[in-house]
Design a protein around this motif. Sequence first.
Motif, PDB file in Angstrom:
ATOM      1  N   VAL A  65      45.082   1.842  22.614  1.00  0.00           N
ATOM      2  CA  VAL A  65      45.025   2.935  21.643  1.00  0.00           C
ATOM      3  C   VAL A  65      43.695   3.684  21.720  1.00  0.00           C
ATOM      4  CG1 VAL A  65      46.705   1.912  20.073  1.00  0.00           C
ATOM      5  CG2 VAL A  65      44.282   1.412  19.759  1.00  0.00           C
ATOM      6  N   ASP A  66      42.616   2.993  22.091  1.00  0.00           N
ATOM      7  CA  ASP A  66      41.349   3.704  22.287  1.00  0.00           C
ATOM      8  C   ASP A  66      41.460   4.692  23.438  1.00  0.00           C
ATOM      9  OD1 ASP A  66      40.121   2.413  20.195  1.00  0.00           O
ATOM     10  OD2 ASP A  66      39.038   0.968  21.448  1.00  0.00           O
ATOM     11  N   SER A  69      43.742   7.578  22.324  1.00  0.00           N
ATOM     12  CA  SER A  69      43.057   8.506  21.421  1.00  0.00           C
ATOM     13  C   SER A  69      42.166   9.455  22.194  1.00  0.00           C
ATOM     14  CB  SER A  69      42.239   7.729  20.391  1.00  0.00           C
ATOM     15  OG  SER A  69      43.068   6.964  19.543  1.00  0.00           O
ATOM     16  N   ASP A  70      41.418   8.909  23.169  1.00  0.00           N
ATOM     17  CA  ASP A  70      40.536   9.744  23.989  1.00  0.00           C
ATOM     18  C   ASP A  70      41.336  10.736  24.824  1.00  0.00           C
ATOM     19  OD1 ASP A  70      38.353   8.401  22.975  1.00  0.00           O
ATOM     20  OD2 ASP A  70      38.161   7.034  24.687  1.00  0.00           O
ATOM     21  N   SER A  72      44.435  11.915  24.326  1.00  0.00           N
ATOM     22  CA  SER A  72      45.284  12.854  23.596  1.00  0.00           C
ATOM     23  C   SER A  72      44.548  13.637  22.518  1.00  0.00           C
ATOM     24  CB  SER A  72      46.443  12.098  22.945  1.00  0.00           C
ATOM     25  OG  SER A  72      45.963  11.212  21.933  1.00  0.00           O
ATOM     26  N   GLY A  73      43.418  13.091  22.060  1.00  0.00           N
ATOM     27  CA  GLY A  73      42.740  13.697  20.918  1.00  0.00           C
ATOM     28  C   GLY A  73      43.481  13.488  19.620  1.00  0.00           C
ATOM     29  N   MET A  74      44.397  12.499  19.586  1.00  0.00           N
ATOM     30  CA  MET A  74      45.218  12.236  18.412  1.00  0.00           C
ATOM     31  C   MET A  74      45.059  10.796  17.952  1.00  0.00           C
ATOM     32  SD  MET A  74      48.673  14.213  19.692  1.00  0.00           S
ATOM     33  CE  MET A  74      49.553  13.991  18.150  1.00  0.00           C
ATOM     34  N   ASP A  75      45.381  10.558  16.690  1.00  0.00           N
ATOM     35  CA  ASP A  75      45.364   9.212  16.123  1.00  0.00           C
ATOM     36  C   ASP A  75      46.731   8.569  16.332  1.00  0.00           C
ATOM     37  OD1 ASP A  75      45.195   6.921  14.608  1.00  0.00           O
ATOM     38  OD2 ASP A  75      45.187   7.960  12.662  1.00  0.00           O
ATOM     39  N   PRO A  76      46.817   7.467  17.108  1.00  0.00           N
ATOM     40  CA  PRO A  76      48.123   6.830  17.333  1.00  0.00           C
ATOM     41  C   PRO A  76      48.637   6.018  16.152  1.00  0.00           C
ATOM     42  CG  PRO A  76      46.572   6.366  19.119  1.00  0.00           C
ATOM     43  CD  PRO A  76      45.772   6.900  17.969  1.00  0.00           C
ATOM     44  N   TYR A  78      47.288   3.180  14.655  1.00  0.00           N
ATOM     45  CA  TYR A  78      47.130   1.727  14.800  1.00  0.00           C
ATOM     46  C   TYR A  78      46.466   1.158  13.557  1.00  0.00           C
ATOM     47  CZ  TYR A  78      45.590  -2.680  17.030  1.00  0.00           C
ATOM     48  OH  TYR A  78      45.376  -3.990  17.363  1.00  0.00           O
ATOM     49  N   LYS A 145      53.539   8.582  15.439  1.00  0.00           N
ATOM     50  CA  LYS A 145      52.222   9.030  15.882  1.00  0.00           C
ATOM     51  C   LYS A 145      51.947   8.570  17.309  1.00  0.00           C
ATOM     52  CE  LYS A 145      49.795   9.406  11.439  1.00  0.00           C
ATOM     53  NZ  LYS A 145      48.601   8.950  10.681  1.00  0.00           N
ATOM     54  N   ALA A 149      51.218  11.085  20.508  1.00  0.00           N
ATOM     55  CA  ALA A 149      49.983  10.968  21.283  1.00  0.00           C
ATOM     56  C   ALA A 149      50.283  10.726  22.763  1.00  0.00           C
ATOM     57  CB  ALA A 149      49.121   9.839  20.721  1.00  0.00           C
TER      58      ALA A 149
END
Length: 368
Positions: A65-66, A69-70, A72-76, A78, A145, A149
């Motif tokens: 997920v880290d 996030s990097d 996609s620029g989105m919050d998955p 988690y 989410k 992402a």
Amino acid sequence: MGLAVAWRAAQRGLRVTVLERADAPGAGTSAVAAGMLAPISETIATELPLMRLGLASVDAYPEFVDDLSDASGMDPGYLRCGTLLAARDGDEAEALGRELELRESLGLAVHRLRSSEARRLEPALAPALRLALEVPDDHAIDPRKLTAALARAVTAAGGTLRCGAAVEEIGVSGGRVTGVRLAGGEQVYAEHVVVAAGAWTEAVRGLPAQARVPIHPVKGQILRLHDPAGPGLLTRVLRMTGGYLVPRGDGRYVLGATMEERGFDTTVTAGGAFELLRNAFELLPSVTELVIDELSAGLRPTTPDNAPAIGPGSIPGLHWAVGHHRHGILLTPITAELVVGALAGEAVPEEFSPTRFAGVAAPAGGGS
């Protein structure tokens, strides 16, 4: 599953196209899933290879997920929340004691809690609670989410995402896969094809019977709710006989899920909703104060042995990422890792080889 494989493959320099049958990515089973990451809570004595695969995947989730996030620029979505397994009466408490013994014998992190101890952790639990098990390493994620992402990460990595592109047939020539044919007749050529069609796998034609993976749908009805007062009613996943309640961390909750052999029927019923709410109410009475946002039904893609089919098939160029049943969201990171590894010539665990189903038909009523 297909998006995760595509993203990781694109990261390794492969040219990737995702063909999505719906008008938006993740509109099928992924959109309905609760998102529990619970290999310890869901351990079954007869499915230990699946448990080990789940443990490997949940261990991979934080880095996954880290990275996502990097990329996609989105919050998955988690949430490291932990899980409580709860018993409402003496019989359930006795069964929960056996579940504790199994997990302790396997060296899994689980703690027995008296009713008072569980209620200190989650004050909204009913006084009638008899026993609970705390599983600190089972967490949750928001599949909607996560899917959004992944879709963005695929395109950011140079992959192509085509929605409304239903695959009708896999092409085979000269003893190997050559690509696919879409429902409109368009041919898409590829050296490798990864089948990640979920419950609709049987609808994809073109493969001989001995090369297929038999998949049938198992229906699950599920409720989405929110607390007008905001978060705080429940901070951990609550699992009970007949269901579970998953917090999203922001006042939203997912309550699920029925297990029904109904083919491709996705109707929602008053009986299904009643059973879910009754089970939750007996342990968390305040669930009746939540607002119902959605009642829906999804289709779990299930193999005859309830274990996924991951990796190369019996035809060169054919790969599978199907049949994850109740564990699709949990097994997303490890499945992507294994399939992309197989594309690079690496081995996949034999327990999950798609070729184990050679000549096995899907259960009656499991077709499209």
